[in-house]
Design a protein around this motif. Structure first.
Motif, PDB file in Angstrom:
ATOM      1  N   PRO A   1      -8.072   0.113   5.494  1.00 19.33           N
ATOM      2  CA  PRO A   1      -7.838  -0.409   4.760  1.00 19.33           C
ATOM      3  C   PRO A   1      -8.913  -1.462   5.054  1.00 19.33           C
ATOM      4  CG  PRO A   1      -6.080   0.368   5.163  1.00 19.33           C
ATOM      5  CD  PRO A   1      -6.812   0.955   5.890  1.00 19.33           C
TER       6      PRO A   1
ATOM      7  N   SER B   1      -3.928  -1.848  -3.651  1.00 18.97           N
ATOM      8  CA  SER B   1      -3.490  -1.256  -3.366  1.00 18.97           C
ATOM      9  C   SER B   1      -4.195   0.640  -4.074  1.00 18.97           C
ATOM     10  CB  SER B   1      -1.987  -0.960  -3.098  1.00 18.97           C
ATOM     11  OG  SER B   1      -1.366  -1.935  -2.365  1.00 18.97           O
TER      12      SER B   1
ATOM     13  N   VAL C   1      -6.299   2.643  -2.113  1.00 18.73           N
ATOM     14  CA  VAL C   1      -6.690   2.906  -0.984  1.00 18.73           C
ATOM     15  C   VAL C   1      -5.282   3.807  -0.826  1.00 18.73           C
ATOM     16  CG1 VAL C   1      -5.523   2.134   1.175  1.00 18.73           C
ATOM     17  CG2 VAL C   1      -5.890   0.670   0.746  1.00 18.73           C
TER      18      VAL C   1
ATOM     19  N   ASN D   1       1.770   4.755   7.234  1.00 18.24           N
ATOM     20  CA  ASN D   1       1.589   4.281   6.927  1.00 18.24           C
ATOM     21  C   ASN D   1       2.066   2.662   7.233  1.00 18.24           C
ATOM     22  OD1 ASN D   1       0.895   2.256   3.737  1.00 18.24           O
ATOM     23  ND2 ASN D   1       2.711   1.801   3.995  1.00 18.24           N
TER      24      ASN D   1
ATOM     25  N   ASN E   1      -2.976   8.700   8.743  1.00 22.83           N
ATOM     26  CA  ASN E   1      -2.699   7.061   9.580  1.00 22.83           C
ATOM     27  C   ASN E   1      -3.116   5.682   8.392  1.00 22.83           C
ATOM     28  OD1 ASN E   1      -0.701   8.876  11.376  1.00 22.83           O
ATOM     29  ND2 ASN E   1      -2.720   9.674  12.188  1.00 22.83           N
ATOM     30  N   ILE E   2      -3.106   5.656   8.176  1.00 19.79           N
ATOM     31  CA  ILE E   2      -2.762   4.506   8.250  1.00 19.79           C
ATOM     32  C   ILE E   2      -4.193   3.643   9.332  1.00 19.79           C
ATOM     33  CG2 ILE E   2      -2.576   1.718   6.369  1.00 19.79           C
ATOM     34  CD1 ILE E   2      -2.642   4.905   5.158  1.00 19.79           C
TER      35      ILE E   2
ATOM     36  N   SER F   1      -7.147   0.381   9.895  1.00 20.21           N
ATOM     37  CA  SER F   1      -7.367  -1.331   9.393  1.00 20.21           C
ATOM     38  C   SER F   1      -8.488  -1.196  10.100  1.00 20.21           C
ATOM     39  CB  SER F   1      -6.213  -2.243   9.910  1.00 20.21           C
ATOM     40  OG  SER F   1      -6.893  -2.991   9.539  1.00 20.21           O
TER      41      SER F   1
ATOM     42  N   ILE G   1       0.813  -1.181   0.116  1.00 25.65           N
ATOM     43  CA  ILE G   1       0.193   0.068  -0.067  1.00 25.65           C
ATOM     44  C   ILE G   1       0.684   1.371  -0.136  1.00 25.65           C
ATOM     45  CG2 ILE G   1      -1.662   1.159   1.744  1.00 25.65           C
ATOM     46  CD1 ILE G   1      -2.882  -1.867   2.817  1.00 25.65           C
TER      47      ILE G   1
ATOM     48  N   LYS H   1      -4.146  -0.628  16.117  1.00 22.43           N
ATOM     49  CA  LYS H   1      -5.069  -0.466  15.142  1.00 22.43           C
ATOM     50  C   LYS H   1      -6.234   1.019  15.760  1.00 22.43           C
ATOM     51  CE  LYS H   1      -2.545  -0.894  10.769  1.00 22.43           C
ATOM     52  NZ  LYS H   1      -1.524   0.267  10.473  1.00 22.43           N
TER      53      LYS H   1
ATOM     54  N   VAL I   1       1.978  10.660   5.967  1.00 20.79           N
ATOM     55  CA  VAL I   1       1.242   9.636   5.595  1.00 20.79           C
ATOM     56  C   VAL I   1       1.893   8.235   6.348  1.00 20.79           C
ATOM     57  CG1 VAL I   1       0.088   7.584   4.552  1.00 20.79           C
ATOM     58  CG2 VAL I   1       0.414   9.807   3.444  1.00 20.79           C
TER      59      VAL I   1
ATOM     60  N   VAL J   1      -7.167   6.660   7.137  1.00 23.17           N
ATOM     61  CA  VAL J   1      -7.600   5.865   6.032  1.00 23.17           C
ATOM     62  C   VAL J   1      -7.661   4.463   6.953  1.00 23.17           C
ATOM     63  CG1 VAL J   1      -7.713   4.428   3.563  1.00 23.17           C
ATOM     64  CG2 VAL J   1      -7.380   7.362   4.478  1.00 23.17           C
TER      65      VAL J   1
ATOM     66  N   VAL K   1      -6.454   8.756   0.430  1.00 21.90           N
ATOM     67  CA  VAL K   1      -4.747   8.992   0.791  1.00 21.90           C
ATOM     68  C   VAL K   1      -4.733  10.049  -0.060  1.00 21.90           C
ATOM     69  CG1 VAL K   1      -2.633   8.736   1.382  1.00 21.90           C
ATOM     70  CG2 VAL K   1      -3.815   7.139   1.948  1.00 21.90           C
TER      71      VAL K   1
END
Ligand code: NAP
Length: 241
Positions: free
Chosen positions: A178, A209, A212, A83, A132-133, A135, A15, A152, A81, A176, A216
Motif C-alpha cells: 500500500p 483500506s 487495499v 497484515n 504479505n502486506i 509498503s 487495513i 518491508k 494474510v 501487496v 488482497v
C-alpha cells in the motif's frame, strides 16, 4: 467446517479489518488476530459466525506458536494474510536499538514465524495463498523509517524466496504494497510528512483500506492462480515501475 479458512493477522482495525471483511464477502471463515483481549472481542463481534479471533504478538515467539496452534485446531488454512505491522519512527542518529529490533521482529520475523507455522499444513493440501502486506516505502525508502523500510523490503525478499520454494505445491506467495492509506498508522505522521506525500500522489488523494483489501481478495482468488512472487502496489501512483 464447510468454509475454507483465511487467516488475517492484525484485523482489529485499519487495513486488516477491511481485508477480513472482504474475505468474509468472498466466502471464507476468517480467523484474525489482535494484540489485546479487547481487540479479539471487537473482531469476534464484527465477524459473528463468519470468523473467530485470537491474541497474537508477532514480536513474541511463544505468542506466534500459541496462535498457530489455536488456528490449527480449526482446520487447514487456505489463505494467510500477514497484515499486522507497526512503526517506531525516528531519524537514524536517534533511533534506539530496541525500536529497530521491535519493528524488525514484528514486521519481518513475525511474518516468518507465523508463515512457517502454517506452511506444512498448506503444503499437504497442495493449494494455498500467502499474501504479505508490505509498503511502498519498502521500495522507495523514507526518512525517519529506516527500521520500517528495512522490514518491508525484507518482507518482499521473503515473498519472492518463498514463492520459489513452494510453487511446485500450488501455493502462491505475493505481497501487496500500500501507499498512503488513511488509518491509525498514518495518523501518527506529522502534517509536514503527510503534505510531502500528498504532493507526490498523482491521484491526488490518500487511499482507503477497502482499496487495499480488494487487491488482497483478488490475489486470494482463483483468478490470481498464475500470479506468484509479485508485489502489487496500491499507491495512487506515488511510486511507479
Ligand atoms: P494499524 O491501523 O496501526 O493496525 C495495525 C494492526 O496490526 C492492528 O490490528 C494491531 O493490533 C496489529 N499489530 C500491531 N502490532 C502488532 C504486533 N506486535 N503483533 C501482532 N499484531 C500487531 O495499521 P494499518 O495502517 O492498518 O497497517 C496494516 C498493514 O499495512 C501493516 O503491515 C502496515 O505496515 C501496512 N501498511 C500500511 C500503510 C498505511 O498507509 N496505513 C501503508 C503501507 C503499508 P492491535 O489493534 O491489537 O494493536
Amino acid at each position: 467446517m464447510d468454509k475454507k479458512i483465511a487467516v488475517v493477522t492484525g484485523a482489529s482495525r485499519g487495513i486488516g479489518q477491511a481485508i477480513a471483511a472482504e474475505l468474509v464477502e468472498a466466502g471464507y471463515f476468517v480467523v484474525a488476530s489482535a494484540t489485546s483481549e479487547a481487540g479479539v472481542e471487537k473482531i469476534k463481534t464484527t465477524l459473528g459466525e463468519n470468523g473467530s479471533a485470537f491474541i497474537l504478538n508477532l514480536a513474541d515467539k511463544e505468542s506466534c506458536v500459541v496462535f498457530n496452534a489455536s488456528v490449527g485446531k480449526l482446520g487447514p488454512v487456505a489463505v494467510l494474510v500477514n497484515n499486522a505491522g507497526n512503526t517506531k519512527d525516528m531519524l537514524m542518529l536517534r533511533m534506539k536499538d530496541e525500536d529497530w529490533d521491535d519493528v524488525i521482529e514484528t514486521n519481518l520475523s513475525g511474518t516468518f514465524r507465523v508463515t512457517k507455522g502454517f506452511l506444512k499444513g498448506m503444503m499437504k493440501q497442495r493449494i494455498g495463498r500467502i499474501i504479505n502486506i508490505s509498503s511502498v516505502v519498502g521500495t522507495m525508502g523514507n526518512p525517519g523509517q529506516a527500521n520500517y523500510c528495512a522490514s518491508k523490503a525484507g518482507v518482499e525478499g521473503f515473498t519472492r524466496s518463498l514463492a520459489y520454494e513452494i510453487g511446485s505445491r500450488n501455493i502462491t506467495v505475493n505481497a501487496v504494497a500500500p501507499g498512503f492509506i488513511a488509518t491509525d498508522m498514518t495518523d501518527e505522521l506529522t502534517e509536514d510528512q503527510k503534505n510531502a506525500m500528498m504532493a507526490n500522489i498523482p491521484l491526488g488523494r490518500y487511499g482507503n483500506s477497502k482499496e487495499v483489501a480488494k487487491a488482497v481478495s483478488f490475489l486470494a482468488s482463483d483468478d490470481a492462480a498464475y500470479i506468484t512472487g509479485q508485489v502489487l502496489h496500491v499507491n495512487g501512483g506515488l511510486n511507479m515501475g
